[in-house]
Design a protein around this motif. Structure first.
Motif: not given
Length: 267
Positions: A25-26, A29, A55, A57-58, A61
């Motif tokens: 997740a970090d 993006r 992760t 879900k990001i 997006e």
């Protein structure tokens, strides 16, 4: 383009950068943003193994914001090899001409992607290599560098492949290469998955090029390497090496049975 006048290569087609994720997740993006900036014409596929940290879900997006970003949601954590195989199949089914492997943690600099794609114009597989002149690593202890170099040397010698960074995970394949090495028969996972792809590509007669890269140790998140992964790699590589040598011996024996040494069949 040709490889030294031996073979003519066709156009590459659209590239798909496959980024497997599990609890990234970090990282996801910023790494996708860097890929899109480095190679704006390429597409990105995030292959997420149902990461508990969100992760996936990001990634959704990012896909909603950018038509060049796609997400492959997988049921659970099945390993790096399975994620890449799923990504390869998705890319081939959707008409991409180049399939690229890249880590989510930033250790493979997206800014090097144009160099890999340029080299692929005259190759079947391009490896971003740490162990060729010009390649280097950043923020690794000497013990880990020794282990990685040793693993590549061990694999290269046992498997008879003239590739310096056999275990590298930053790669660009032509679609035809992946189709030609038997993806459906690949069962290896983790660390030895990259070794398996390398040996299959070399032994199938494809042209492999290594370009130097700077490998940067991840700054966020945890490495997925484990003792079990390393143990699997060691025994699989040894088994492949033995299998290859047995086939060579049997092949020479078959040749001897087919002739008497001067090229004529036995009387």
């Amino acid at each position: 383009m040709t490889d030294g006048g031996q073979r003519r290569y066709g156009p590459l087609g659209t590239a798909l950068v496959i980024i497997p994720t599990y609890d990234e997740a970090d990282n996801i993006r910023p790494v996708v943003s860097r890929v899109r900036e480095a190679v704006p014409e390429a597409h990105v596929l995030v292959a997420d193994d149902n990461s508990p940290d969100g992760t996936g879900k990001i990634a959704d997006e990012l896909a909603a914001e950018d038509g060049h970003v796609h997400v492959l949601h997988r049921k659970g954590k099945e390993g790096l090899g399975a994620a890449y195989l799923a990504g390869f199949r998705w890319g081939i089914d959707n008409g991409y001409g180049v399939l690229i492997e890249m880590d989510a943690d930033g250790s493979h600099p997206p800014e090097e992607l144009p160099r890999l794609l340029t080299a692929l114009g005259g190759a079947d597989l391009v490896i971003g290599s740490r162990w060729v002149p010009g390649g280097r690593i950043v923020n690794w202890p000497k013990s880990r560098e020794f282990l990685s170099r040793g693993a590549s040397t061990y694999s290269r010698l046992l498997l008879d492949v003239d590739v310096r960074d056999v275990t590298a995970g930053f790669r660009a394949f032509r679609k035809e290469t992946l189709e030609g090495i038997g993806l459906d028969s690949i069962a290896s996972q983790g660390y030895c998955f990259q070794v398996d792809l390398t040996r299959r590509t070399v032994h199938a007669g494809y042209h492999v090029v290594e370009v130097p890269i700077t490998f940067v140790e991840r700054e966020r998140g945890d490495s997925k390497m484990s003792r079990d992964i390393m143990a699997e790699a060691l025994w699989r590589i040894a088994a492949w090496g033995v299998e290859g040598r047995v086939k060579k011996v049997l092949g020479r024996a078959e040749q001897r049975r087919g002739g008497d040494g001067d090229g004529r069949p036995p009387s």
